[in-house]
Scaffold this active site. Structure first.
Site, PDB file in Angstrom:
ATOM      1  CE  LYS A  33      -4.307 -54.564  -8.967  1.00 18.07           C
ATOM      2  NZ  LYS A  33      -4.205 -54.782  -7.519  1.00 18.07           N
TER       3      LYS A  33
ATOM      4  CD  GLN B 177      -1.309 -54.818  -5.182  1.00 15.30           C
ATOM      5  OE1 GLN B 177      -1.933 -54.181  -6.023  1.00 15.30           O
ATOM      6  NE2 GLN B 177      -1.513 -56.115  -5.007  1.00 15.30           N
TER       7      GLN B 177
ATOM      8  CG  ASP C 146      -9.049 -53.472  -4.192  1.00 14.42           C
ATOM      9  OD1 ASP C 146      -9.304 -54.059  -5.265  1.00 14.42           O
ATOM     10  OD2 ASP C 146      -7.899 -53.295  -3.761  1.00 14.42           O
TER      11      ASP C 146
END
Ligand code: NDP
Length: 283
Positions: free
Chosen positions: A53, A97, A120
């Site tokens: 990422k 994460q 997200d």
């Protein structure tokens, strides 16, 4: 029939070139898109995802910050850092994460992220907005899947769509997006009684299960579009999806491979969400 292979690397490359141009235009006006990625612990798969990422951000000309904590860090330390990032004008997107270690309340951590930086799309307010059909951020993996349909010209209106898997990060938002696109949606899971009955009538089949080669040719309607979200590591170290690619490609009209399908698109849509957050902040 041999299915058309839906190439996630090619689609990702095309979209990322466009994002880079948009990011440059934004930077010229004084705002460089910025993403902060928080990793807690040393899970090898999470380390790879975070590395990818951050690398994708840098390649696209974004500012990125990787923040790593030991597995036993106190949750408050992470919450305090999120509060700082919420107030940091260089940061437009914040990603934690998952999974977090067991001593964390994951929901509390996700809720601590400012809704306008929740790239997200996992904050409850953003989940609600998606459900209402007015998403602020679409969760990256199902967002990437929708891009495959767009690219391949798959009109979802009136189609039978079956999603296997009901997780908060893939299955549920996927089902919602398909529903908003006009499909008739069935969500299957581990307690589904007759999975074959459902999958065999799917015009569009999305597998997000976490079991290697679970979906076989016998489960697929001839001519279906099959999207494989799964990422599984086999004992020989190779990656494979939730779909038996070699068998299913002989039955389906189109299929995503693993690797090189949904995976690269997930990171691409993270860039899309971060860029959009930055563009909104610059307005
Ligand atoms: P979860 O483990 O959270 O969910 C798996 C789902 O599959 C659950 O809803 C479960 O049902 C269902 N399931 C399990 N066994 C069966 C079965 N025998 N029949 C029908 N349904 C079943 O996984 P995720 O949604 O997080 O991820 C799914 C896969 O996608 C994984 O391989 C993951 O690595 C991959 N992934 C890939 C991404 C990418 O970028 N390509 C991003 C995110 C995930 P129940 O709810 O009843 O337990």
């Amino acid at each position: 029939m041999t299915a058309k292979i839906l190439d996630g690397n090619a689609l990702a490359q095309k979209l990322r070139a466009d994002f880079k141009t948009r990011a440059e235009a934004l930077a010229a006006r004084g705002t460089r898109p910025g993403l902060a990625v928080i990793l807690v612990g040393e899970d090898p798969a999470s380390q790879v995802y975070v590395r990818n990422k951050v690398a994708a951000c840098e390649k696209a000309g974004f500012h990125s910050e990787k923040i790593v904590y030991a597995p036993d860090v106190a949750p408050q330390v992470v919450l305090d850092r999120i509060a700082e990032l919420n107030a940091d004008p260089k940061i437009h997107g914040i990603l934690v994460q998952l999974p977090l270690p067991k001593h964390f309340d994951s929901d509390a951590v996700l809720e601590a992220i400012a809704v306008e930086k929740d790239v997200d799309g996992f904050h409850a307010e953003n989940v609600g907005a998606l459900m209402q059909g007015q998403p602020r951020f679409i969760p990256c993996t199902p967002y990437g899947v929708m891009k495959f349909f767009e690219e391949a010209g798959v009109d979802l209106k009136g189609k039978e769509a079956v999603v296997i898997g009901r997780s908060n990060i893939v299955g549920k938002p996927m089902a919602m997006l398909l529903l908003h696109a006009g499909a008739t949606v069935t969500v299957c899971h581990s307690q589904t009684q007759d999975l074959l009955f459902h999958t065999r009538r799917a015009d569009v089949l999305v597998a997000a299960i976490g079991k290697p080669k679970f979906v076989t040719a016998a489960m697929v309607k001839p001519g279906a579009v099959v999207i494989d979200v799964g990422i599984n590591r086999l004992p020989d170290g190779k990656l494979c999806g939730d779909v038996d690619f070699d068998g299913v490609k002989e039955v389906a009209a189109a299929i995503t491979p693993v690797p090189g399908g949904v995976g690269p698109m997930t990171i691409t849509m993270l860039l899309a969400n971060t860029l959009e957050a930055a563009e909104r902040a610059a307005q």
